[in-house]
Write an enzyme that holds these catalytic residues in place. Structure first.
Site, PDB file in Angstrom:
ATOM      1  N   HIS A  86       0.798  -1.250  -0.043  1.00 30.06           N
ATOM      2  CA  HIS A  86      -0.013   0.153  -0.011  1.00 30.06           C
ATOM      3  C   HIS A  86       0.799   1.264  -0.116  1.00 30.06           C
ATOM      4  CE1 HIS A  86       0.126   0.032   4.495  1.00 30.06           C
ATOM      5  NE2 HIS A  86      -0.127   1.187   4.337  1.00 30.06           N
ATOM      6  N   ASP A 222       1.291  -7.604   2.297  1.00 35.86           N
ATOM      7  CA  ASP A 222       1.329  -6.047   2.044  1.00 35.86           C
ATOM      8  C   ASP A 222       2.791  -5.981   1.874  1.00 35.86           C
ATOM      9  OD1 ASP A 222       0.890  -3.419   1.803  1.00 35.86           O
ATOM     10  OD2 ASP A 222      -0.386  -3.479   3.448  1.00 35.86           O
ATOM     11  N   SER A 654       3.884   2.214   8.630  1.00 34.71           N
ATOM     12  CA  SER A 654       3.640   1.313   7.574  1.00 34.71           C
ATOM     13  C   SER A 654       5.073   0.901   7.114  1.00 34.71           C
ATOM     14  CB  SER A 654       2.670   1.664   6.482  1.00 34.71           C
ATOM     15  OG  SER A 654       1.473   1.211   6.988  1.00 34.71           O
TER      16      SER A 654
END
Ligand code: ARG
Ligand code: ASP
Length: 719
Positions: A86, A222, A654
């Site tokens: 992402h 991810d 992240s």
């Protein structure tokens, strides 16, 4: 006898390693002072200098800011980095087309010349950090007004930064900590040639989509991989075919040893923002007013988008990124409100504040009325903050789309209303706008925009004070007799901004004479009328409140540190490099529901459902599952996928490396679990968990599914 027993008990308690909550996002430079003992107690085998040192290569040299809002880490001595899918989404989308749909199919460069160049992407290394508080506060005194104080501080900051990077290619960033009670300088090195190496298909990298977002148990792969390039001297350089892979001072060995419950883990990355020390009034503002109202608007937006996206696959693709962006904060706000309520957070804060004020009255009278002052500000600030948030939802933050497109023309207007026309700037801007318009229409579907506009205009009128109603409502209520849909029909019927060819021609031929046409355009007028309310009525007042709050926040922070003098405080996140540490650990989600600390490939197969877009498992993965072709990534007959731990993280973390006791990479951080997303405001050790992707799943996908096993050869793999 009893006394003796009691003494033994107390002694035993004291001897036991403190089972305290490992909340906090710590400053790497200060680990030695505050954290390293506790980290080692939890199992960490390295020293504070191994993590952060100015003179020696250390773990910090393998961590980067990826793009603008994520973290990434080096996993080879040839500049290979890994981050989240992402986080690389924009780049993967940028290189995707109908013929080469990398979002859907994934992409893997099979050699360095197949890697893809990404204009605008950069990674940032921290070279060193320094406490510069004294110099920043030079010439500041207690009698100064907030604005005057700010002026002196800003001038000092400018001078310190300039001096720090003089005659170097480094960049300087200087940020306040503890709400302006302390300041740190960061010297960074920024690389701008960063190429896409690979990404799994979305059915892996985004598996579970928004359905599973912010949730545990999770099965999202991810991750994506990039490579940093440098010039021949190993220094930053803009893209050139002569650039060579960057040789970092340090890269993380990748461990295949995996995790067990109770294992030490640390997350080393760039948490964005947290609000741990705000007064209860702030929580009231969010939970009672701002969050519910913004959740409502976004629920409506998502309802409209989902309906059109569900009906037409082309629309689904067009609105995929927009939908994900809207949905991400929407879902987090819901979780935040829920978490704060379950924690009884407002009451807890109020109790703390009562104790604080009692202490202040007795010991520090100058702090005794801090909370009264907060109360007075939040009383009005709340409404302004809501109006600002709502305004963003109306236009700039995925609101009325053609109104926002029309807003982009203001840059042209500025050039053509300047005293002297700068032809070159005009030409450049026209090219830039042309590009933007192309992109805009690539992802645009008019029926969504029209329905959204009707809904948003209706909701704004119902939810926001009459004092902040833009003048468009005069015509909606007058000429259109309150029929918003009719007004919207008129806007879309008359404006040029829903017609790509017309907008492109308008930009291309733009001259001073075009200004009249622009001002008459109803989509432009719609934007201007909202912008005027914001500029004239909201922003000036908001700025005043912010200034008052920043002065109060500074005092309240300093006061809290005196009030709890024996507690070690960590500063709120501010997108600077931090260490969070904790243990791999499952949790109790609610009555009778216990979660394990890890998920496996079995869970992916359980979720597999060709009828649900988020749960379509790629055929190749199913095949690997059938033949049990897991190689060295196999554990107990399956492959581990994700795990949870107690590291305190937030947005920006992240892509952060998740390290084990040896400082080896065992995972990539990418999310938090639903029950704990209020951790930006209040951390609950029982339920706050960060979610990481297990490196064994990453290597399994690269090796067995993508067939890009050659990448593993350049990594340092610990089996
Ligand atoms: N919740 C994660 C974070 O805040 C992942 C967001 C991306 N995924 C999504 N489905 N929107 O960034
Ligand atoms: N998903 C977040 C990010 O993109 C991480 C988090 O909020 O926990 O940074």
């Amino acid at each position: 006898m009893y006394r003796k027993l009691l003494l033994i008990l107390v002694a035993a308690l004291l001897l036991q390693p403190l089972a305290k909550a490992d909340e906090g996002m710590w400053i790497p430079m200060l680990l030695k002072k505050y954290n390293i003992e506790r980290m080692q107690e939890l199992g960490f085998k390295l020293t504070a200098e191994d993590v952060y040192s100015v003179n020696e290569a250390c773990l910090k040299d393998a961590v980067v800011i990826f793009g603008r809002g994520c973290t990434g880490e080096l996993i080879s001595d040839k500049g290979l980095i890994v981050t989240n899918h992402h986080c690389g989404y924009g780049q993967i989308q940028y290189h995707s087309s109908v013929e080469n749909d990398y979002l859907t199919n994934g992409f893997w460069a099979m050699s360095q010349d197949e890697e893809l160049v990404n204009p605008g992407l950069s990674v940032t290394f921290l070279k060193r950090m320094d406490d510069v508080t004294e110099r920043v506060l030079e010439g500041v005194n207690d009698d100064m007004e907030t604005a005057e104080r700010k002026k002196v501080i800003d001038a000092n900051i400018k001078a310190i930064k300039e001096e720090a990077i003089k005659d170097t290619h480094y960049k300087a960033v200087l940020k306040p900590f503890f709400q302006g009670n302390q300041y740190f300088l960061f010297i960074n090195e920024v690389f701008t040639d960063v190429r896409l190496v690979g990404a799994p298909p979305s059915a892996i990298g985004k598996f579970g989509g928004d359905t599973d977002n912010w949730m545990w148990p999770r099965h999202t792969g991810d991750f994506s991989m990039f490579r940093i390039y440098a010039n021949k001297d190993n220094e930053p350089a803009d893209y050139s075919k002569d650039n060579v892979p960057y040789q970092p001072a340090q890269h993380f060995p990748v461990s295949l040893k995996g995790v067990n419950e109770g294992d030490f883990t640390m997350v080393f990355g760039y948490p964005g923002s947290t609000y741990q020390y705000v007064p209860s009034y702030h929580l009231e503002m969010l939970t009672e007013t701002v969050n519910p109202k913004l959740i409502d608007v976004r629920t409506q937006k998502l309802g409209i988008m989902n309906r059109y996206q569900g009906a037409d696959p082309a629309v689904r693709i067009k609105y995929a990124a927009k939908n994900a962006r809207i949905s991400n904060s929407w879902k987090r706000w819901i979780g935040e409100n829920r978490g704060l309520e379950i924690l009884d957070a407002i009451n807890k804060k109020q109790q703390y504040e009562a104790d604080f004020t009692a202490w202040a009255k007795a010991q520090k009278p100058e702090y005794a009325d801090l909370l009264t002052k907060y109360k007075a500000i939040y009383k009005d600030y709340t409404n302004y903050n809501l109006t600002y948030g709502y305004y963003r939802e109306m236009i700039p933050s995925n609101g009325m789309e053609i109104a926002y497109l029309a807003n982009q023309m203001n840059a042209l207007k500025d050039i053509y209303t300047a005293k002297e026309l700068n032809e070159e700037a005009a030409q450049k801007l026209k090219e830039k706008l042309t590009e933007r318009v192309e992109l805009f229409f690539k992802n645009y579907y008019e029926p969504i925009d029209m329905e959204l506009s009707v809904k948003l205009l209706t909701m704004y009128a119902e939810n926001i004070d009459a004092a902040f109603q833009p003048d468009v409502y005069a015509s909606i209520n007058g000429k259109y007799k309150g029929n918003v849909a009719k007004y919207v029909d008129y806007v879309f019927g008359k404006s040029i901004f829903d017609d790509k060819a017309a907008v492109l021609a308008f930009i291309n031929e733009f001259s001073a004479k075009s200004l009249k046409k622009l001002e008459k355009d109803p989509a432009y007028h719609l934007n201007e009328s909202f912008a005027a309310v914001y500029k004239d009525k909201v922003y000036p007042q908001l700025k005043k409140f912010k200034l008052q709050l920043s002065a109060l926040d500074k005092d309240y922070m300093a006061a809290q540190m005196q009030f709890k003098a024996d507690k070690v405080f960590y500063p709120d996140a501010n997108f600077t490099l931090r260490v969070s540490y904790g243990q791999v650990k499952g949790y109790t989600a609610r009555d009778a529901v216990e979660y394990k600390h890890f998920t496996t490939l079995e869970g992916i197969m359980e979720k597999d459902n060709p009828d649900i877009y988020d749960y379509r498992v790629p055929a190749k993965l199913k095949e690997l599952y059938k033949t049990k072709d897991y190689g060295r990534y196999e554990v107990d007959g399956t492959v581990p996928v994700c795990f949870v731990a107690t590291n305190h993280t937030t947005g920006g973390n992240s892509g952060s490396p998740v390290l084990n006791a040896d400082g080896h990479l065992i995972g990539i951080n990418f999310d938090r679990a639903w029950e704990g997303v209020m951790s930006d405001l209040m951390y609950n050790p029982e339920q706050c968990r960060n979610i990481s992707l297990d490196m064994r799943y990453v290597l399994f996908i690269v090796d067995k599914m993508a067939g890009a096993g050659y990448l593993l050869d350049e990594m340092t793999i610990v089996e």
